[in-house]
Design an enzyme around this catalytic site. Structure first.
Site, short mmCIF file in Angstrom:
data_model
loop_
_atom_site.label_atom_id
_atom_site.label_comp_id
_atom_site.label_asym_id
_atom_site.label_seq_id
_atom_site.Cartn_x
_atom_site.Cartn_y
_atom_site.Cartn_z
CG ASP A 88 -2.01 1.13 1.14
OD1 ASP A 88 -2.71 1.06 0.23
OD2 ASP A 88 -1.80 2.16 1.80
CD GLU A 126 -4.61 3.96 -2.26
OE1 GLU A 126 -5.00 4.41 -0.83
OE2 GLU A 126 -5.47 4.20 -2.87
#
Length: 464
Positions: A343, A386
């Site tokens: 992440d 993301e």
């Protein structure tokens, strides 16, 4: 001439005629002609004046036909199909040129030189004419026989190749098959399949041999061929290339791969020997490439479509569905594997501060770093938003952690604007009840802890 000698000669002609009609071998016919002349005219000199196709018969007195002013009698015999005589007063010899004539053409010229005479006897002219005509007919029959066999073989080659290429082979399989067929059929040293990209960039396709994959000299060859094909829109056939320090090849065939009106690339065949390929071979290569280009184009389009289906359009990493499939497959066939969930830390701030275009660029930078730090058969994927992911088949947990830690370091060092990532690592091993979902859950929990304890780090969750 003694009647006994004449009878013996015509018996010899009858014998050799029978042999001619029982043979469909051009080499055997030529050898019989010479053997007959040696027996009938032991004191004469003789040569077979033929095209370069017969130069491999080194044990026979064969010369290549020369079409120039010094050989007018030879040219006349070859063109008119009539016997030509030539006397040389200075060395008292008489030379006879007898065309090896069949019904469809002349296949060479028989040269006979008589010593110490200025007059070739008429009875000898009649005998040589019969021998030459008989040999010419035999050569023609043998040539037609070989041509028909070659046509059948050529059609079989085209048919087999087209059938294989249309059987949904992968591009690499199709090109390797093509390469093997060309090398086997044409006895070539090197084969290259080159795609023409934009801005003068060339892509060497699978199946190309070592010269086109490893030797930088091939770039000059490809550039020259591309330029010539673009200018003339024709295939290239060269039997005797000038010697060049960049390449050691003398024979070249190049056939463009054209789909519709678009020039896609070129197939190039090379050999170190001059005149290694006949014109018939060149025509066969043209036909082979013409029949194969559509199938090869379909293979490329199919694989491109497959790549689009399993690839994220922004990062060019694999899709999440493809990742799921590969992990499920690995759990059936491998003994263990590691999974990394990634992440980007504070990614919303990047989008807010720099805009979504810069945010997308940062995602692409991280994706490139991932691709540079995993093996060819590892799977890098976009997990969503993301979040990115990596699956490492047959990698133990310590090695998986090492890969994740290296990525954390590289991303912080190489991204612009600078971002950091957090990683959660999961692992599975055969013999323990496990599923892809459980593996994902462990990595997700590990990632959650990494984010909650400072970010820019790696965490591991080994148990459910």
């Amino acid at each position: 001439m003694d009647l006994t000698d004449e009878h013996r000669r015509y018996e010899q002609l009858y014998r050799v005629t029978s042999k001619f009609h029982s043979s469909m071998n051009m080499d055997a016919v030529l050898k019989e002609v010479i053997e007959t002349l040696r027996e009938v005219y032991p004191h004469f000199s003789y040569y077979l004046l033929l095209s370069q196709d017969y130069n491999h018969l080194n044990d026979l007195p064969i010369k290549e036909i020369q079409y120039d002013e010094a050989n007018l009698a030879v040219t006349q015999a070859y063109v008119t199909g009539e016997i030509q005589l030539e006397d040389n007063i200075s060395d008292r010899t008489s030379v006879l040129y007898a065309p090896l004539k069949g019904k469809q053409g002349v296949y060479g010229v028989l040269q006979i030189i008589t010593p110490n005479t200025l007059l070739f006897p008429q009875e000898e002219i009649n005998f040589v004419k019969l021998l030459a005509n008989t040999a010419g007919s035999a050569l023609e029959n043998a040539k037609l026989y070989h041509q028909s066999n070659r046509l059948v073989a050529d059609l079989q080659l085209i048919n087999e190749t087209s059938h294989q290429l249309n059987s949904n082979l992968r591009l690499s399989e199709a090109m390797n098959y093509m390469s093997k067929q060309i090398i086997k059929s044409f006895l070539a040293d090197e084969v290259g399949f080159i795609l023409f990209k934009q801005h003068g960039i060339y892509e060497t396709l699978p199946g190309s041999t070592s010269f086109f994959r490893e030797d930088q000299g091939h770039l000059q060859v490809v550039r020259d061929i591309h330029s010539k094909i673009n200018a003339e829109h024709e295939s290239i056939f060269i039997g005797n290339l000038p010697l060049d320090h960049l390449i050691a090849f003398r024979s070249l065939m190049a056939v463009p791969m054209v789909q519709g009106n678009e020039l896609l690339g070129v197939a190039i065949v090379l050999d170190k020997e001059p005149y290694a390929f006949s014109f018939e071979t060149f025509k066969l290569l043209q036909s082979l490439i013409h029949h194969s280009t559509l199938a090869l184009t379909n293979s490329m389009l199919r694989e491109e479509l497959e790549k689009l289906v399993i690839t994220d359009h922004l990062t060019k990493l694999h899709s999440r569905n493809y990742l799921n499939e590969m992990i499920a497959k690995s759990m059936k066939t491998d003994a263990f594997g590691s999974f990394i969930l990634i992440d980007l830390d504070n990614f919303k701030l990047v989008n807010d501060q720099y805009g979504h275009q810069v945010g997308d660029n940062v995602l692409k930078q991280v994706a490139e770093i991932i691709k540079d730090n995993i093996r060819e058969f590892d799977v890098g994927a976009r997990w969503g938003g993301e979040e990115l992911a990596i699956y490492l088949p047959r990698v133990e947990l310590p090695s998986g952690i090492a890969v994740a830690e290296r990525l954390v370091q590289r991303v912080e060092e190489l991204t612009e604007p600078k971002v950091t990532i957090s990683c959660g690592v999961g692992h599975w091993r055969k013999g323990q009840e496990d599923t892809p979902f459980r593996l994902f859950k462990r990595a997700d929990e590990a990632l959650y802890k990494a984010k909650g304890t400072g970010k820019n780090k790696v965490n591991v969750q080994e148990q459910d």
